[in-house]
Design a protein around this motif. Sequence first.
Motif, mmCIF file in Angstrom:
data_model
loop_
_atom_site.group_PDB
_atom_site.id
_atom_site.type_symbol
_atom_site.label_atom_id
_atom_site.label_comp_id
_atom_site.label_asym_id
_atom_site.label_seq_id
_atom_site.Cartn_x
_atom_site.Cartn_y
_atom_site.Cartn_z
ATOM 1 N N LEU A 137 -2.820 -19.083 -3.688
ATOM 2 C CA LEU A 137 -2.046 -18.117 -4.460
ATOM 3 C C LEU A 137 -0.627 -17.974 -3.902
ATOM 4 C CD1 LEU A 137 -4.657 -15.290 -5.160
ATOM 5 C CD2 LEU A 137 -4.019 -17.235 -6.593
ATOM 6 N N LEU A 138 -0.498 -18.038 -2.599
ATOM 7 C CA LEU A 138 0.829 -17.906 -1.993
ATOM 8 C C LEU A 138 1.730 -19.091 -2.327
ATOM 9 C CD1 LEU A 138 0.025 -16.441 1.553
ATOM 10 C CD2 LEU A 138 1.172 -15.295 -0.345
ATOM 11 N N LYS A 139 1.134 -20.222 -2.689
ATOM 12 C CA LYS A 139 1.927 -21.399 -3.053
ATOM 13 C C LYS A 139 2.452 -21.328 -4.485
ATOM 14 C CE LYS A 139 -0.398 -24.638 0.081
ATOM 15 N NZ LYS A 139 -1.271 -25.839 0.155
ATOM 16 N N GLU A 140 1.925 -20.400 -5.275
ATOM 17 C CA GLU A 140 2.352 -20.275 -6.663
ATOM 18 C C GLU A 140 3.699 -19.552 -6.723
ATOM 19 O OE1 GLU A 140 0.663 -21.388 -9.601
ATOM 20 O OE2 GLU A 140 -0.259 -22.574 -7.999
ATOM 21 N N GLU A 141 4.753 -20.299 -7.006
ATOM 22 C CA GLU A 141 6.102 -19.730 -6.942
ATOM 23 C C GLU A 141 6.354 -18.667 -8.004
ATOM 24 O OE1 GLU A 141 9.272 -22.408 -7.874
ATOM 25 O OE2 GLU A 141 7.977 -23.730 -9.042
ATOM 26 N N HIS A 142 5.598 -18.680 -9.096
ATOM 27 C CA HIS A 142 5.823 -17.711 -10.166
ATOM 28 C C HIS A 142 4.871 -16.517 -10.084
ATOM 29 C CE1 HIS A 142 8.687 -20.351 -12.011
ATOM 30 N NE2 HIS A 142 7.807 -21.328 -12.082
ATOM 31 N N LEU A 143 4.096 -16.442 -9.015
ATOM 32 C CA LEU A 143 3.158 -15.346 -8.818
ATOM 33 C C LEU A 143 3.700 -14.425 -7.734
ATOM 34 C CD1 LEU A 143 0.365 -14.591 -10.006
ATOM 35 C CD2 LEU A 143 -0.679 -15.782 -8.085
ATOM 36 N N LYS A 144 3.793 -13.153 -8.039
ATOM 37 C CA LYS A 144 4.350 -12.208 -7.069
ATOM 38 C C LYS A 144 3.381 -12.047 -5.891
ATOM 39 C CE LYS A 144 6.143 -8.562 -8.886
ATOM 40 N NZ LYS A 144 6.255 -7.224 -9.495
ATOM 41 N N PRO A 145 3.804 -12.353 -4.663
ATOM 42 C CA PRO A 145 2.897 -12.341 -3.504
ATOM 43 C C PRO A 145 2.682 -10.944 -2.913
ATOM 44 C CG PRO A 145 5.064 -13.060 -2.804
ATOM 45 C CD PRO A 145 5.163 -12.830 -4.293
ATOM 46 N N ASP A 146 2.097 -10.058 -3.696
ATOM 47 C CA ASP A 146 1.888 -8.697 -3.207
ATOM 48 C C ASP A 146 0.871 -8.620 -2.069
ATOM 49 O OD1 ASP A 146 3.727 -7.593 -4.958
ATOM 50 O OD2 ASP A 146 2.252 -7.231 -6.529
ATOM 51 N N SER A 147 0.036 -9.649 -1.932
ATOM 52 C CA SER A 147 -0.984 -9.636 -0.880
ATOM 53 C C SER A 147 -0.472 -10.241 0.422
ATOM 54 C CB SER A 147 -2.222 -10.416 -1.334
ATOM 55 O OG SER A 147 -1.937 -11.808 -1.426
ATOM 56 N N LYS A 148 0.729 -10.802 0.395
ATOM 57 C CA LYS A 148 1.253 -11.489 1.573
ATOM 58 C C LYS A 148 1.351 -10.536 2.759
ATOM 59 C CE LYS A 148 5.021 -14.505 3.085
ATOM 60 N NZ LYS A 148 6.309 -15.165 2.696
ATOM 61 N N GLY A 149 0.798 -10.984 3.882
ATOM 62 C CA GLY A 149 0.859 -10.195 5.109
ATOM 63 C C GLY A 149 -0.181 -9.101 5.218
ATOM 64 N N LEU A 150 -0.971 -8.895 4.170
ATOM 65 C CA LEU A 150 -1.979 -7.837 4.211
ATOM 66 C C LEU A 150 -3.271 -8.341 4.841
ATOM 67 C CD1 LEU A 150 -1.652 -6.219 0.644
ATOM 68 C CD2 LEU A 150 -0.538 -5.531 2.776
ATOM 69 N N GLU A 151 -3.917 -7.492 5.599
ATOM 70 C CA GLU A 151 -5.249 -7.820 6.117
ATOM 71 C C GLU A 151 -6.231 -7.889 4.961
ATOM 72 O OE1 GLU A 151 -6.056 -8.532 9.213
ATOM 73 O OE2 GLU A 151 -4.057 -8.172 10.054
ATOM 74 N N ASP A 152 -7.292 -8.665 5.149
ATOM 75 C CA ASP A 152 -8.316 -8.775 4.106
ATOM 76 C C ASP A 152 -8.869 -7.409 3.716
ATOM 77 O OD1 ASP A 152 -7.929 -11.470 4.227
ATOM 78 O OD2 ASP A 152 -9.891 -11.953 5.110
ATOM 79 N N THR A 153 -9.056 -6.556 4.717
ATOM 80 C CA THR A 153 -9.616 -5.227 4.442
ATOM 81 C C THR A 153 -8.693 -4.406 3.551
ATOM 82 O OG1 THR A 153 -8.640 -4.459 6.532
ATOM 83 C CG2 THR A 153 -10.950 -5.139 6.579
ATOM 84 N N VAL A 154 -7.383 -4.558 3.753
ATOM 85 C CA VAL A 154 -6.413 -3.818 2.945
ATOM 86 C C VAL A 154 -6.419 -4.344 1.512
ATOM 87 C CG1 VAL A 154 -3.977 -3.230 2.667
ATOM 88 C CG2 VAL A 154 -4.975 -3.328 4.964
ATOM 89 N N ILE A 155 -6.536 -5.650 1.375
ATOM 90 C CA ILE A 155 -6.601 -6.241 0.035
ATOM 91 C C ILE A 155 -7.797 -5.688 -0.727
ATOM 92 C CG2 ILE A 155 -7.041 -8.381 -1.242
ATOM 93 C CD1 ILE A 155 -5.349 -9.842 0.804
ATOM 94 N N MET A 156 -8.933 -5.617 -0.071
ATOM 95 C CA MET A 156 -10.130 -5.112 -0.747
ATOM 96 C C MET A 156 -9.970 -3.632 -1.108
ATOM 97 S SD MET A 156 -11.884 -7.751 -1.190
ATOM 98 C CE MET A 156 -13.470 -7.131 -1.774
ATOM 99 N N GLU A 157 -9.279 -2.895 -0.275
ATOM 100 C CA GLU A 157 -8.998 -1.491 -0.604
ATOM 101 C C GLU A 157 -8.140 -1.400 -1.863
ATOM 102 O OE1 GLU A 157 -7.189 0.277 2.781
ATOM 103 O OE2 GLU A 157 -9.006 0.222 4.020
ATOM 104 N N LYS A 158 -7.126 -2.247 -1.945
ATOM 105 C CA LYS A 158 -6.237 -2.235 -3.112
ATOM 106 C C LYS A 158 -6.965 -2.680 -4.376
ATOM 107 C CE LYS A 158 -1.765 -2.753 -0.790
ATOM 108 N NZ LYS A 158 -1.191 -1.536 -1.400
ATOM 109 N N LEU A 159 -8.037 -3.449 -4.199
ATOM 110 C CA LEU A 159 -8.829 -3.904 -5.342
ATOM 111 C C LEU A 159 -9.959 -2.925 -5.677
ATOM 112 C CD1 LEU A 159 -9.102 -7.739 -4.579
ATOM 113 C CD2 LEU A 159 -7.502 -6.573 -6.102
ATOM 114 N N GLY A 160 -9.964 -1.798 -4.987
ATOM 115 C CA GLY A 160 -10.969 -0.780 -5.279
ATOM 116 C C GLY A 160 -12.315 -1.028 -4.639
ATOM 117 N N GLN A 161 -12.348 -1.872 -3.590
ATOM 118 C CA GLN A 161 -13.608 -2.185 -2.909
ATOM 119 C C GLN A 161 -13.470 -1.971 -1.400
ATOM 120 O OE1 GLN A 161 -16.471 -3.040 -4.479
ATOM 121 N NE2 GLN A 161 -15.441 -2.840 -6.448
#
Length: 343
Positions: A137-161
């Motif tokens: 996903l980070l290689k996709e130049e047209h995709l906004k990298p909102d998850s960049k630098g986030l811990e896996d646990t933080v990503i799951m929190e942002k996804l409601g899990q």
Amino acid sequence: MGELSCALNFVEGNRVVRVIIKFLLVFALALGGWALWWVSHSLPLTAPTLDLSVEPGMTPRGVAQAAVDSGVQTSADMLYWWFRLSGQARVIKAGSYELETGLTPYSLLAKLTRGEEALRSVTLVEGWTFKQFRAALLKEEHLKPDSKGLEDTVIMEKLGQPGRQPEGRFYPDTYTYAKGSSDLKLLLRAMHAMDKHLLVAWQARATDTPLKSADELLILASIVEKETGQASDRSMVASVFSNRLRLGMLLQTDPTVIYGLGERFDGNLRRRDLLADTPWNTYTRAGLPPTPIAMPGKASLMAAAQPANSRALYFVARGDGSSQFSDSLDAHNRAVNKFQRGQ
């Protein structure tokens, strides 16, 4: 004479009015013809392809100005009045649009009102880990990298899990996305897709399955995904592990050991690695590992839910991508000698 003079003036006045009316009609027709030509005529662009972002709540005038700012070489006022006079200014949709050579005011408005956003696609491969998903996903130049630098646990929190491990929770597939959209939104779609496919597989599970929950099915499916070299063997691979679980045997599957080693794995699995205890080492710990080890696809989910009806407890690679399955250790050892040692 006075009456005659008034009559002549009246006639002359009518003649002037008629001339003016004719002029106005000709002008209106000319203006209308020019307008019809303009809306169907290609607009010059500063580049072969332009990106236009229409933000939520943007006014028609703002959209017209944004189009000009993006590189459409025309009058923003003309675009605005075209939007207004068309009667469709209020149905322009927010989104990320790609404008190409040959664009006309008519096709621009049609694109904006239909919401024909510029779409890209990314393929998340079966058997990849969550780490590999993130890297793709980070290689996709047209995709906004909102998850960049986030811990896996933080990503799951942002996804409601919150508190849930991400491994195995995202369905491998090809996903389309609008340019400029968030990678978190794509991950959310992949997560919901896995929830859906997992539920279908769990509801279709065999009545004699040793699995106690959908989460256990997901874990087993991830092992099947990593252990299957040939698609036709998938249900037999699932049968071997299901049979071992019923008998309380160690699963002894190398991919779980490799997953547990993480960055320490250098590409070669050694005997000492099989003895190095981690929560995912199925040579040292009984039962399923605590989490999936990869993202399983639909076929592996269904294989874990409905394994082949067999008594097989072992399998070994034949060297051509397929596996030899055995019901006993003696038969397995003979298969190892034949296919691995050439004896």
